[in-house]
Design a protein around this motif. Structure first.
Motif, PDB file in Angstrom:
ATOM      1  N   GLU A  63       0.867  -1.191   0.000  1.00  0.00           N
ATOM      2  CA  GLU A  63       0.000   0.000   0.000  1.00  0.00           C
ATOM      3  C   GLU A  63       0.894   1.229   0.000  1.00  0.00           C
ATOM      4  OE1 GLU A  63      -3.735   2.009   2.451  1.00  0.00           O
ATOM      5  OE2 GLU A  63      -2.936   0.098   3.092  1.00  0.00           O
ATOM      6  N   SER A  64       1.071   1.784  -1.184  1.00  0.00           N
ATOM      7  CA  SER A  64       0.519   1.461  -2.480  1.00  0.00           C
ATOM      8  C   SER A  64       1.639   1.526  -3.516  1.00  0.00           C
ATOM      9  CB  SER A  64      -0.535   2.483  -2.900  1.00  0.00           C
ATOM     10  OG  SER A  64      -1.608   2.595  -1.997  1.00  0.00           O
ATOM     11  N   THR A  99      -0.672  -9.004  -2.850  1.00  0.00           N
ATOM     12  CA  THR A  99      -1.855  -8.153  -2.702  1.00  0.00           C
ATOM     13  C   THR A  99      -1.405  -6.706  -2.781  1.00  0.00           C
ATOM     14  OG1 THR A  99      -2.963  -9.780  -1.282  1.00  0.00           O
ATOM     15  CG2 THR A  99      -3.833  -7.540  -1.266  1.00  0.00           C
ATOM     16  N   CYS A 101      -2.863  -2.822  -2.720  1.00  0.00           N
ATOM     17  CA  CYS A 101      -3.906  -1.811  -2.530  1.00  0.00           C
ATOM     18  C   CYS A 101      -3.459  -0.556  -3.271  1.00  0.00           C
ATOM     19  CB  CYS A 101      -4.076  -1.530  -1.036  1.00  0.00           C
ATOM     20  SG  CYS A 101      -5.135  -0.130  -0.631  1.00  0.00           S
ATOM     21  N   ALA A 231      -6.450  -4.381  -5.322  1.00  0.00           N
ATOM     22  CA  ALA A 231      -7.572  -4.017  -4.448  1.00  0.00           C
ATOM     23  C   ALA A 231      -7.705  -2.499  -4.411  1.00  0.00           C
ATOM     24  CB  ALA A 231      -7.338  -4.570  -3.043  1.00  0.00           C
ATOM     25  N   HIS A 233      -8.796   1.150  -3.509  1.00  0.00           N
ATOM     26  CA  HIS A 233      -9.269   1.843  -2.311  1.00  0.00           C
ATOM     27  C   HIS A 233     -10.278   2.910  -2.710  1.00  0.00           C
ATOM     28  CE1 HIS A 233      -9.183   4.556   1.169  1.00  0.00           C
ATOM     29  NE2 HIS A 233      -8.627   3.578   1.864  1.00  0.00           N
ATOM     30  N   THR A 269     -10.538  -2.898  -1.921  1.00  0.00           N
ATOM     31  CA  THR A 269     -10.204  -2.674  -0.514  1.00  0.00           C
ATOM     32  C   THR A 269     -11.473  -2.147   0.142  1.00  0.00           C
ATOM     33  OG1 THR A 269      -7.870  -2.178  -0.910  1.00  0.00           O
ATOM     34  CG2 THR A 269      -8.838  -1.325   1.117  1.00  0.00           C
ATOM     35  N   CYS A 271     -12.724  -0.204   2.672  1.00  0.00           N
ATOM     36  CA  CYS A 271     -12.370   0.768   3.714  1.00  0.00           C
ATOM     37  C   CYS A 271     -13.669   1.267   4.326  1.00  0.00           C
ATOM     38  CB  CYS A 271     -11.556   1.923   3.145  1.00  0.00           C
ATOM     39  SG  CYS A 271     -11.127   3.146   4.399  1.00  0.00           S
ATOM     40  N   PHE A 296      -8.801  -6.960   0.682  1.00  0.00           N
ATOM     41  CA  PHE A 296      -8.126  -6.258   1.775  1.00  0.00           C
ATOM     42  C   PHE A 296      -9.192  -5.437   2.486  1.00  0.00           C
ATOM     43  CE2 PHE A 296      -4.750  -2.745   2.725  1.00  0.00           C
ATOM     44  CZ  PHE A 296      -4.425  -3.328   3.941  1.00  0.00           C
TER      45      PHE A 296
END
Length: 392
Positions: A63-64, A99, A101, A231, A233, A269, A271, A296
């Motif tokens: 990330e990221s 993975t 993000c 993923a 965000h 993701t 969030c 995530f």
């Protein structure tokens, strides 16, 4: 769920030893010193991974890998930068980090007007005040067309608010809005920010969305071949700022992104703070609906106000039913495990903790103090343990 912790690298005031003491087993980090669109070299990835593993932890999520502004607007060096992005995906996969993000927010990344908003318990939180934002947008930045983006009553309140601000208060507000955020690709002064806004002058939400979809059609096949899960965000806040398009703000946007490039590697993701700041979003329902595509999770909470302002609440307080969200994510993990999915665990991290106890007054990345996140992780771990016990 896999309990992880965001770490900003060797310069982070929160040490990897603190991460272990908090009870996390995974680390979420990035090569922030190389996050300007260049390829992440295998050697640099290996160096960062070794630091994490020497501390007895696992580098679980990137990330990221930042999406450069040229890629978002399809201007300048965008073709070269997309190729660089593909190479970084491949290099991360070869290192066993699978993975990623990322976000597609124009210019600003996550945005707050106040980084040390006083809370009832004596600590501080992050806050977005829509009137303060309007005061900056209309009266300080004086962005062309800004007044058309705010209702008259908000502008009136902003004029009153701005008239009471000292020069230092205006400077602090400006720094919070355009001058600094952890891991941002670059920062701006006022004139520089006006210039980069001008690049987006003719970029519509529809055009910006198509730029994202075009990027996904290029990088998702590479990610799928490499065994990497992307993923995205959500926008934070999940509504337009500075006249810029926002295209990852609600469940409809999430569904459109997944449909634009169907693949096990194209995911979300979740969030709960970013999506949770949008009154239209039902977070437990989103966790159930998009479960198979959630790669995530950022678990945090916000308390919203009628005018669009909000502040970051305690992890188990605020407007989102965190127990229901965690329950939905655990149910998805159970489904994956029963299906024989090898990587059935969903990595999660406590996000944006309050500054409390010994972290008050320390130099920390706002939102990323140690003790506030430790408290949040402990609370989330308690939810997970209780729900898992009830299922057994």
């Amino acid at each position: 769920m896999k309990q992880t912790w965001r770490w900003f690298g060797p310069d982070d005031s929160v040490l990897l030893s603190h991460v272990r003491q908090a009870g996390a087993t995974g680390v979420v980090t990035a090569l922030h010193h190389l996050n300007d669109g260049r390829i992440w070299p295998a050697e640099e990835i290996a160096t960062r991974k070794a630091l994490v593993e020497e501390a007895g932890l696992t580098w679980s999520v990137v990330e990221s890998v930042i999406v450069h502004e040229d890629v978002k607007t399809r201007t300048g060096r965008y073709r070269e930068l997309i190729d660089n992005y593909k190479a970084s995906i491949r290099n991360l996969s070869k290192a066993g980090i699978r993975t990623i993000c990322y976000n597609f927010m124009a210019i600003t990344d996550w945005t707050r007007t106040d980084l040390d908003y006083p809370m009832w318990h004596g600590g501080t939180a992050l806050r977005f005040d829509i009137v303060d934002f309007c005061a900056y947008d209309v009266l300080v930045l004086k962005r062309e067309g800004a007044e058309a983006d705010h209702p008259a009553e908000r502008i009136a309140a902003a004029r009153t608010r701005h008239a009471a601000m000292s020069e230092s208060a205006v400077a602090k507000l400006e720094a919070n809005l355009i001058g600094w955020v952890p891991a941002r690709e670059f920062v701006h002064d006022r004139e520089g920010f006006r210039r980069v806004l001008d690049v987006y002058r003719d970029v519509t939400p529809e055009g910006f969305r198509e730029n994202l979809f075009t990027l996904l059609r290029e990088i998702i096949p590479v990610a799928e071949e490499a065994g990497v899960k992307m993923a995205i965000h959500p926008d934070d806040p999940p509504f337009p700022l500075f006249g810029l398009p926002r295209i990852v703000k609600d469940a409809d946007d999430a569904a459109a992104i997944l449909a634009a490039c169907p693949s096990p590697s194209n995911g979300l993701t979740l969030c709960t703070g970013s999506y949770g700041a949008n009154p239209r979003n039902d977070l437990p329902e989103m966790a159930r609906r998009f479960g198979p595509q959630i790669h995530f999770a950022h678990l945090r909470n916000v308390t919203k106000e009628p005018d669009g302002s909000f502040h970051e609440a305690e992890h188990l307080e605020g407007d989102t039913d965190m127990v229901a969200v965690v329950d939905a994510l655990l149910a998805e993990e159970k489904r994956r495990k029963a299906a024989g999915t090898e990587d059935w665990e969903i990595p999660m991290r406590p996000d944006h903790g309050h500054a409390i106890v010994d972290d008050i007054g320390k130099k920390v990345n706002p939102g990323y103090s140690c003790i506030g996140r430790l408290k949040g992780l402990a609370e989330l771990r308690g939810i997970m343990r209780t729900l898992e016990t009830l299922r057994s």
